[in-house]
Motif scaffolding. Structure first.
Motif, PDB file in Angstrom:
ATOM      1  N   UNK A  74      10.241   4.119  -6.028  1.00 29.16           N
ATOM      2  CA  UNK A  74       8.896   5.044  -4.905  1.00 29.16           C
ATOM      3  C   UNK A  74       7.951   5.715  -5.604  1.00 29.16           C
ATOM      4  N   UNK A  75       7.122   6.007  -4.761  1.00 24.73           N
ATOM      5  CA  UNK A  75       5.897   6.748  -5.347  1.00 24.73           C
ATOM      6  C   UNK A  75       5.809   8.193  -4.758  1.00 24.73           C
ATOM      7  N   UNK A 159       0.466  -2.449   3.150  1.00 24.01           N
ATOM      8  CA  UNK A 159       0.512  -1.855   4.436  1.00 24.01           C
ATOM      9  C   UNK A 159       1.150  -0.815   4.221  1.00 24.01           C
ATOM     10  N   UNK A 160       2.144  -0.379   3.508  1.00 24.44           N
ATOM     11  CA  UNK A 160       2.822   0.981   3.239  1.00 24.44           C
ATOM     12  C   UNK A 160       1.952   1.727   2.434  1.00 24.44           C
ATOM     13  N   UNK A 165      -0.931   6.473   1.643  1.00 23.40           N
ATOM     14  CA  UNK A 165      -1.933   7.323   1.002  1.00 23.40           C
ATOM     15  C   UNK A 165      -3.170   7.116   1.641  1.00 23.40           C
ATOM     16  N   UNK A 166      -3.577   6.431   2.939  1.00 25.77           N
ATOM     17  CA  UNK A 166      -4.699   6.145   3.387  1.00 25.77           C
ATOM     18  C   UNK A 166      -5.770   5.673   2.451  1.00 25.77           C
ATOM     19  N   UNK A 167      -6.936   5.758   3.000  1.00 22.52           N
ATOM     20  CA  UNK A 167      -8.003   5.217   2.394  1.00 22.52           C
ATOM     21  C   UNK A 167      -9.371   6.096   2.431  1.00 22.52           C
ATOM     22  N   UNK A 220      -3.381  -9.272  10.189  1.00 19.70           N
ATOM     23  CA  UNK A 220      -3.159 -10.464   9.361  1.00 19.70           C
ATOM     24  C   UNK A 220      -2.176 -10.203   8.164  1.00 19.70           C
ATOM     25  N   UNK A 221      -2.176  -8.797   7.579  1.00 17.40           N
ATOM     26  CA  UNK A 221      -1.189  -8.435   6.523  1.00 17.40           C
ATOM     27  C   UNK A 221       0.169  -8.667   7.081  1.00 17.40           C
ATOM     28  N   UNK A 222       0.012  -7.881   8.399  1.00 19.97           N
ATOM     29  CA  UNK A 222       1.628  -7.722   9.003  1.00 19.97           C
ATOM     30  C   UNK A 222       2.055  -9.158   9.255  1.00 19.97           C
ATOM     31  N   UNK A 223       1.284 -10.162   9.893  1.00 14.51           N
ATOM     32  CA  UNK A 223       1.859 -11.639  10.058  1.00 14.51           C
ATOM     33  C   UNK A 223       2.314 -12.123   8.779  1.00 14.51           C
TER      34      UNK A 223
END
Lengths: 228, 228
Positions: A74-75, A159-160, A165-167, A220-223
DNA sequence: TTTAAAATATGATAATTATCAGTTTTTCAG
DNA sequence: CTGAAAAACTGATAATTATCATATTTTAAA
């Protein structure tokens, strides 16, 4: 060196359950320290003798596999506590912690905190909930590692990272990992991670510039993460 | 229905840290129950409202992956406690528990045990150590899943079964899993698990007769698990 | 700034693993 | 015991992923 009672970071973790008096006592014996990017905070097999509270920065927590590759488990970031497990079972560290950017960390000696753990039920329950929640997410990681393809795992990891950490204002993830670290999180070869990142880029779901990654389409990433 | 105070199984888990009085109270409200092979004890998303103490038998604890395959995360046997995590964070079950042979289990309602958790520090510390130890082994599983081949994982799993369940006088493992369950533990297709078992058999490291598996050479299995 | 080292990237190929199709064996209800 | 269903098995093939080789770009130390 700041005082624990006034520390904002503390509010983010189990230390918030300590009383004013306990905090004053801990504050008196804790030590604060700066850690440079790449520096190892502790390694597998070391005796920790205390826990770390992260004031600033991010570190990776990893374990060496018998095949010689490091798996990042983990981070850990600002506000997180590091080393609580070794504190509880009083064993040597099972994992290695390495700074992935410059950090500031506080060290609280074992003897100080173990006392609170035995005397303050609120604090104990708080740690207990932390561990229960870590265990739940560890179980989920096991399922993903065992059942998902590398592509699915990469999508999920991105996605995690976004969630955790957000953007920044330019939509760039607030964490900058090397390709090797990315590969070691999802458990694949560095080349495979690079290839898949390029693929995602080509498909327009992410934007990549060096270590700066932006998620363009989270749906799209979730798909992809679910296998479509 | 036996009394908790006199129960031998209890000595194997955290319940041993409870006082005589607490045990008498729990004994009065616990319920005992038989579970048939294949029966589901609880499923993902269910509210548990208590913990189970396993008196007899073995069950698998698994989670459905989004690709539709069940991943077995651990095997729980006589003396183990089941559902402690949901108790602590008061969430619905994240996992599914299914009997893999006939079982006898005791159910202790949440309200009874949560009281002890908050009042009896020995009991809390015992649970805390359990969780810390589970977390450590979960981390090790993550590393194996991420970094080892299916062959390595199968060899490792066989060694784990031997350590955890032992063997009878004919050297046959005291746990009888279907090929599908074996595949779902190591995270592979059933056919792949079958093929590798045949390979191990051909190489003479194990003996297989139906669901009866005997380890012939543990040193060789250990070598395989490490990648040789 | 220059330069060597490290990180990133890409192609070719090999190894691993999954999937599909079909057969044999085992299990178990009637 | 018998027959149907489930489980175990085997082969062929496809898909995924790792490995090796090498080129390019970036980083950081001198």
């Amino acid at each position: 060196m700041g005082k624990c009672e006034q520390c904002i970071v503390r509010q983010l973790n189990s230390l918030k359950s300590l009383t004013k008096e306990e905090l004053v006592r801990i504050s008196a014996c804790k030590t604060s320290r700066f850690v440079k990017k790449g520096e190892v905070i502790f390694d597998e097999g070391e005796h920790l003798n205390g826990v770390y509270c992260i004031s600033e920065g991010i570190c990776k927590v990893s374990k060496m596999s018998s095949n010689g590759r490091d798996q990042i488990i983990h981070l850990v970031k600002k506000g997180d506590i590091l080393g609580e497990r070794s504190l509880i079972n009083d064993e040597v560290a099972n994992l290695k912690a390495t700074a992935i950017n410059d950090m500031e960390i506080c060290f609280i000696p074992r003897d100080e905190i173990i006392n609170d753990l035995e005397k303050n039920p609120d604090f104990t329950m708080s740690i207990l909930k932390d561990l229960a929640s870590s265990l739940k997410s560890a179980d989920n990681v096991i399922v993903d590692m065992a059942q998902k393809t590398v592509k699915q795992r990469l999508a999920e990891m991105l996605i995690n990272l976004e969630n955790r950490f957000g953007h920044d204002e330019d939509n760039v993830l607030n964490i900058h990992l090397s390709r090797e670290d990315i590969a070691n999180i999802i458990g694949t070869a560095t080349e495979s991670a690079i290839r898949l990142l390029s693929e995602f880029k080509k498909e327009g779901v992410i934007k990549v510039k060096g270590k700066n990654i932006s998620l363009i389409s989270i749906p799209k990433l979730k798909k992809i993460a679910q296998g479509f």
